[in-house]
Design an enzyme around this catalytic site. Structure first.
Site, short mmCIF file in Angstrom:
data_model
loop_
_atom_site.label_atom_id
_atom_site.label_comp_id
_atom_site.label_asym_id
_atom_site.label_seq_id
_atom_site.Cartn_x
_atom_site.Cartn_y
_atom_site.Cartn_z
N GLU A 18 -6.00 -10.87 -38.85
CA GLU A 18 -6.37 -10.74 -40.29
C GLU A 18 -7.79 -10.41 -40.24
O GLU A 18 -8.39 -9.63 -40.92
CB GLU A 18 -6.00 -12.01 -40.79
CG GLU A 18 -4.52 -12.35 -41.02
CD GLU A 18 -3.92 -13.12 -39.83
OE1 GLU A 18 -3.17 -13.97 -40.00
OE2 GLU A 18 -4.22 -13.01 -38.55
N ASN A 70 -4.40 -9.08 -33.10
CA ASN A 70 -5.15 -10.42 -32.41
C ASN A 70 -5.66 -9.56 -31.03
O ASN A 70 -4.96 -8.95 -30.44
CB ASN A 70 -4.52 -11.45 -32.39
CG ASN A 70 -3.14 -11.49 -31.64
OD1 ASN A 70 -2.18 -10.48 -31.72
ND2 ASN A 70 -2.69 -12.31 -30.81
N ILE A 71 -6.94 -10.17 -30.66
CA ILE A 71 -7.48 -9.66 -29.63
C ILE A 71 -8.09 -11.00 -28.80
O ILE A 71 -9.14 -11.79 -29.45
CB ILE A 71 -8.96 -8.67 -29.68
CG1 ILE A 71 -8.11 -7.62 -30.61
CG2 ILE A 71 -9.59 -8.31 -28.52
CD1 ILE A 71 -9.43 -6.75 -31.07
N GLU A 72 -7.47 -11.43 -27.66
CA GLU A 72 -7.62 -12.66 -27.10
C GLU A 72 -8.74 -12.55 -26.03
O GLU A 72 -9.15 -11.42 -25.60
CB GLU A 72 -6.50 -13.35 -26.42
CG GLU A 72 -5.41 -13.69 -27.43
CD GLU A 72 -4.01 -14.29 -26.80
OE1 GLU A 72 -3.46 -14.76 -27.55
OE2 GLU A 72 -3.92 -14.10 -25.62
N ASN A 73 -9.51 -13.75 -25.77
CA ASN A 73 -10.26 -13.85 -24.69
C ASN A 73 -10.05 -14.70 -23.77
O ASN A 73 -9.69 -15.97 -24.16
CB ASN A 73 -11.70 -13.67 -25.36
CG ASN A 73 -12.81 -13.56 -24.33
OD1 ASN A 73 -13.13 -14.57 -23.53
ND2 ASN A 73 -13.53 -12.22 -24.40
N ALA A 74 -10.62 -14.74 -22.45
CA ALA A 74 -10.18 -15.69 -21.43
C ALA A 74 -11.04 -17.13 -21.77
O ALA A 74 -10.46 -18.00 -21.73
CB ALA A 74 -10.76 -15.17 -20.03
N CYS A 134 -8.58 -13.18 -34.64
CA CYS A 134 -7.07 -13.00 -35.13
C CYS A 134 -6.94 -11.60 -35.73
O CYS A 134 -8.02 -11.00 -36.22
CB CYS A 134 -6.83 -14.13 -36.10
SG CYS A 134 -6.80 -15.85 -35.67
N CYS A 183 -8.53 -17.75 -40.78
CA CYS A 183 -8.41 -16.47 -41.58
C CYS A 183 -8.02 -16.68 -42.94
O CYS A 183 -8.50 -15.87 -43.65
CB CYS A 183 -7.02 -15.83 -40.98
SG CYS A 183 -7.36 -15.18 -39.38
#
Length: 130
Positions: A55, A42-46, A53, A89
């Site tokens: 997947e 997973n790669i979050e963003n502000a 996600c 997902c």
């Protein structure tokens, strides 16, 4: 790839997750019919909505490399309960692999296995748009 190797690949991605906001790391390993495996985290963003996600990261990598025939995916988390794919997902997996096996792992490495139809009953797919 063996089931254990696929699970290990998903767990290895936990350390690559970028999750400074939720602190909820997720790793995924997606196996294609030809044996090729694509991993994701997973790669979050502000701004939250651009977050992707694990997947969907794996699916995007696979599709961008010409693979769309998926047979199973392992999803790993560090939580006590089993880490299951979110609804978005599930829908993305449904687009390519309505019969995919979904191996969900908890923080202890224990697994629970589902079919996608168990996780997404009465799903909507491309055949509805024909």
């Amino acid at each position: 790839m063996t089931r254990e190797e696929l699970k290990a690949a998903a767990v290895a991605m936990l350390d690559r997750a970028y999750c400074p906001y939720s602190h909820f790391a997720v790793g995924a390993a997606l196996e294609c019919a030809d044996g090729t495996v694509f991993t994701g985290c997973n790669i979050e963003n502000a701004a939250f909505s651009p977050t992707i996600c694990a997947e969907r990261t794996a699916v995007a990598k696979a599709v961008s490399e010409g693979h769309t025939d998926f047979v199973r995916i392992a999803v790993a988390g560090r939580c006590e309960d089993f880490c299951v794919p979110c609804a978005v997902c599930r829908q993305v997996l449904r687009e390519f692999a309505p019969n995919i096996e979904v191996i969900c792992l908890n923080g202890k490495g224990e697994e629970q296995v589902f079919t996608l139809s168990e996780l997404l009953p009465h799903s909507f797919g491309p055949e509805f748009l024909a």
